[in-house]
Design a protein around this motif. Structure first.
Motif, mmCIF file in Angstrom:
data_model
loop_
_atom_site.group_PDB
_atom_site.id
_atom_site.type_symbol
_atom_site.label_atom_id
_atom_site.label_comp_id
_atom_site.label_asym_id
_atom_site.label_seq_id
_atom_site.Cartn_x
_atom_site.Cartn_y
_atom_site.Cartn_z
ATOM 1 N N PRO A 111 38.455 33.382 43.187
ATOM 2 C CA PRO A 111 39.341 33.870 42.108
ATOM 3 C C PRO A 111 39.742 35.325 42.431
ATOM 4 O O PRO A 111 39.104 35.948 42.975
ATOM 5 N N GLY B 162 37.199 47.662 38.758
ATOM 6 C CA GLY B 162 38.339 46.665 38.726
ATOM 7 C C GLY B 162 37.754 45.310 38.661
ATOM 8 O O GLY B 162 37.023 44.970 39.611
ATOM 9 N N GLY C 247 40.385 39.694 44.266
ATOM 10 C CA GLY C 247 39.043 39.599 43.931
ATOM 11 C C GLY C 247 38.027 40.756 43.866
ATOM 12 O O GLY C 247 38.543 41.954 44.140
ATOM 13 N N GLY C 248 36.663 40.471 43.990
ATOM 14 C CA GLY C 248 35.805 41.530 44.192
ATOM 15 C C GLY C 248 35.872 42.162 45.405
ATOM 16 O O GLY C 248 35.626 43.266 45.864
ATOM 17 N N ASN D 67 40.947 30.532 48.456
ATOM 18 C CA ASN D 67 39.633 30.421 48.038
ATOM 19 C C ASN D 67 39.249 31.784 47.379
ATOM 20 O O ASN D 67 39.610 33.098 47.870
ATOM 21 N N GLY E 243 36.414 26.141 47.155
ATOM 22 C CA GLY E 243 35.578 26.959 46.556
ATOM 23 C C GLY E 243 35.314 26.576 45.049
ATOM 24 O O GLY E 243 36.056 26.061 44.340
ATOM 25 N N GLY E 244 33.970 26.452 44.783
ATOM 26 C CA GLY E 244 33.637 26.045 43.405
ATOM 27 C C GLY E 244 34.041 26.778 42.451
ATOM 28 O O GLY E 244 34.783 26.124 41.384
ATOM 29 N N ASP E 245 34.132 27.976 42.591
ATOM 30 C CA ASP E 245 34.439 28.852 41.235
ATOM 31 C C ASP E 245 36.117 28.773 41.201
ATOM 32 O O ASP E 245 36.793 28.753 40.186
ATOM 33 N N SER E 246 36.665 28.680 42.460
ATOM 34 C CA SER E 246 38.130 28.471 42.318
ATOM 35 C C SER E 246 38.826 27.152 41.732
ATOM 36 O O SER E 246 39.548 27.279 41.014
ATOM 37 N N LYS F 113 32.801 36.539 53.553
ATOM 38 C CA LYS F 113 33.882 36.020 53.979
ATOM 39 C C LYS F 113 34.495 36.684 55.068
ATOM 40 O O LYS F 113 35.682 36.222 55.507
ATOM 41 N N GLY G 267 40.199 37.455 40.029
ATOM 42 C CA GLY G 267 39.329 38.490 39.187
ATOM 43 C C GLY G 267 38.274 37.897 38.270
ATOM 44 O O GLY G 267 37.941 36.471 38.629
ATOM 45 N N VAL G 268 37.519 38.298 37.425
ATOM 46 C CA VAL G 268 36.484 37.868 36.690
ATOM 47 C C VAL G 268 37.260 36.793 35.867
ATOM 48 O O VAL G 268 37.026 37.053 34.584
ATOM 49 N N GLY H 296 37.068 36.275 45.316
ATOM 50 C CA GLY H 296 35.863 35.940 44.940
ATOM 51 C C GLY H 296 34.864 37.379 44.866
ATOM 52 O O GLY H 296 35.334 38.556 45.068
ATOM 53 N N SER H 297 33.720 37.107 45.033
ATOM 54 C CA SER H 297 32.888 38.242 44.812
ATOM 55 C C SER H 297 32.462 38.780 45.997
ATOM 56 O O SER H 297 32.139 40.076 46.287
ATOM 57 N N GLU I 194 36.126 34.273 34.339
ATOM 58 C CA GLU I 194 35.242 33.765 33.330
ATOM 59 C C GLU I 194 35.435 34.481 32.204
ATOM 60 O O GLU I 194 34.938 34.085 30.857
HETATM 61 P P1 ADP Z 1 34.688 30.245 45.199
HETATM 62 O O1 ADP Z 1 33.275 29.679 44.588
HETATM 63 O O2 ADP Z 1 35.620 29.804 44.593
HETATM 64 O O3 ADP Z 1 34.340 30.332 46.817
HETATM 65 P P2 ADP Z 1 33.120 32.911 44.814
HETATM 66 O O4 ADP Z 1 31.879 32.354 44.727
HETATM 67 O O5 ADP Z 1 33.143 33.604 46.160
HETATM 68 O O6 ADP Z 1 34.400 31.918 44.723
HETATM 69 O O7 ADP Z 1 33.631 34.073 43.930
HETATM 70 C C1 ADP Z 1 33.481 33.751 42.484
HETATM 71 C C2 ADP Z 1 33.211 34.960 41.565
HETATM 72 O O8 ADP Z 1 33.866 36.146 42.002
HETATM 73 C C3 ADP Z 1 33.410 34.619 40.283
HETATM 74 O O9 ADP Z 1 32.385 34.452 39.328
HETATM 75 C C4 ADP Z 1 34.249 35.852 39.690
HETATM 76 O O10 ADP Z 1 33.848 36.248 38.318
HETATM 77 C C5 ADP Z 1 33.892 36.594 40.844
HETATM 78 N N1 ADP Z 1 35.050 37.784 40.885
HETATM 79 C C6 ADP Z 1 36.192 37.921 41.055
HETATM 80 N N2 ADP Z 1 36.596 39.147 41.098
HETATM 81 C C7 ADP Z 1 35.791 39.894 40.823
HETATM 82 C C8 ADP Z 1 35.712 41.354 40.594
HETATM 83 N N3 ADP Z 1 36.956 41.960 40.756
HETATM 84 N N4 ADP Z 1 34.531 42.133 40.300
HETATM 85 C C9 ADP Z 1 33.599 41.128 40.379
HETATM 86 N N5 ADP Z 1 33.268 39.789 40.415
HETATM 87 C C10 ADP Z 1 34.598 39.293 40.753
#
Ligand code: ADP
Ligand code: MG
Length: 402
Positions: free
Chosen positions: A323, A297, A227-228, A321, A354-357, A209, A325-326, A203-204, A328
């Motif tokens: 993603p 990255g 992730g980010g 929990n 997690g919503g995005d996961s 976290k 990477g991005v 995630g971002s 989307e």
């Molecule tokens: P969740 O909703 O599953 O808890 P988050 O809201 O923490 O997850 O993060 C989801 C977002 O993280 C996604 O929109 C994804 O594009 C972004 N993300 C993942 N990896 C990266 C990265 N390397 N750089 C920027 N954004 C990222």
């Protein structure tokens, strides 16, 4: 323990007005406003169906996104009302306001088994106010719409918001089916999980976290970070991270966590570095010690996916929990897909939170049934795993009779 929906149904709800706080916070396409993943709407159906079948007059409160405490058509629940109606097989009218004249009139006119959706509760600044009296005033108006309160918004139970917390102080209340199901799984994760217990975080936002990482480290066998958020850890190891997401003020904390946890924190070994945050950017796979200054990255690399796969192969309990990477954007999906597949293959309890996961799992066309549980709540499940008290649950456990 909170009272359950079955307790309420046993009591009889026919003809009673029931306020259900649901989590209908679905992702929308930025241009078309179409719902891109309706998982949370579907997860709210069991409670709503049961109430309808029992003849309740159902008033649903929910939020969407983060409007600034005032009506904003961009955040209207209109697309959600339409989708909810389709899934329930009945018309779901949307009130023009949260708990104003239109909501009052429509709630008063409901017939047995009818469902009304209130407009986005965050159109009222009081919903998220820190001031008890402000929230209380809104909760009074919400409570006046119904005789009983059902909290089924698992994704919001960590929020001390008017529609989650204060309204439960004002009405007899029970936990809905979704909240009950989510809690059952989280309890299994926190009560003597089968080992190895591996947590995967992405995630971002690392700052969101870090507290979880801190709380989980003593409990897990391995923590995989992608992730980010991995770039703040990589920076803490002394690597240059180019223009990747970096929370400079968290680098010291990450350094300390790495020192304390040693090998239990597993970081990427390679990343997909892009020239821009865009689907048509130039990309290349680089080792983490060779991220160019002008690149960001946006995904973990293939060797990382393999390494994370090895760490997950013998796990008996996994919580994932965020993603990798991005996801989307098509060029940055592979890391999330690879890890999602490795989590799905786990022989034991696998939980995606997690919503995005959860959206990633569905969007990438992975088989949802391969997971033990896909949670609707990111922040809520993380805070639960941290051992924090969740206001929306505490208030349900108290004064169950209202
Ligand atoms: P969740 O909703 O599953 O808890 P988050 O809201 O923490 O997850 O993060 C989801 C977002 O993280 C996604 O929109 C994804 O594009 C972004 N993300 C993942 N990896 C990266 C990265 N390397 N750089 C920027 N954004 C990222
Ligand atoms: Mg998210």
């Amino acid at each position: 323990m909170a009272r359950s929906l079955d307790d309420l149904l046993a009591e009889g709800v026919s003809g009673r007005r029931v306020l259900v706080r649901a989590d209908l916070n679905v992702p929308l396409d930025k241009q078309t406003r179409a719902i891109t993943d309706d998982g949370r709407i579907r997860a709210s159906l069991p409670t709503l169906q049961a109430l309808r079948e029992a003849g309740a007059r159902v008033v649903v409160a929910a939020h969407l996104g983060r409007p600034k405490g005032a009506p904003d058509p961009k955040y209207s629940l209109a697309p959600v009302a339409a989708r909810l109606g389709e899934l329930l097989g009945t018309e779901v009218p949307l009130a023009a306001d949260v708990a104003g004249d239109d909501a009052v009139a429509r709630a008063g006119a409901l017939g047995d088994g009818d469902v009304l959706l209130l407009e986005n509760v965050r159109f009222e600044a009081a919903e998220t106010s820190k001031d008890d009296a402000e929230r209380g005033a809104l909760a009074d108006r919400l409570a006046a719409l119904a005789d009983v309160y059902v909290d089924d918004a698992f994704g919001a139970v960590h929020r001390k918001h008017a529609s989650v917390y204060d309204v439960a102080l004002r009405l007899p209340h029970v936990a809905g089916r979704l909240v009950a199901a989510e809690l059952e799984v989280l309890t299994r994760l926190t009560t003597d999980p089968e080992r190895p217990y591996v947590v995967v975080l992405g995630g971002s936002k690392v700052s969101d976290k870090l507290a979880v990482i801190e709380a989980l480290l003593p409990k897990v066998d391995r923590l995989l970070v992608g992730g980010g958020m991995c770039f703040t850890f990589l920076a803490a190891q002394g690597h240059g991270v180019g223009t990747s997401l970096l929370e400079a003020d968290q680098v010291d904390t990450c350094r300390r966590l790495l020192a304390e946890a040693g090998e239990r924190i597993v970081l990427p070994v390679d990343v997909v570095a892009a020239s821009a945050f865009s689907a048509d950017a130039e990309t290349s796979v680089v080792e983490v010690d060779a991220i160019p200054d002008d690149r960001m990255g946006l995904d973990v690399g293939p060797r990382t996916v393999e390494a994370f796969g090895r760490e997950l192969a013998d796990a008996r309990t996994v919580f994932w929990n965020g993603p990798m990477g991005v996801f989307e954007l098509a060029p940055f999906q592979a890391g999330t897909r690879g890890v999602a597949e490795a989590v799905a293959a786990v022989d034991g309890l696998s939980v995606v939170g997690g919503g995005d996961s959860a959206a990633a799992v569905r969007q990438l066309g992975l088989d949802e049934s391969a997971y033990g549980h896909i949670s609707t709540g990111g922040g809520a499940s993380l805070e639960y795993l941290e051992g924090r008290e969740l206001p929306g649950l505490t208030v349900l456990a108290d004064r169950g009779e209202g």
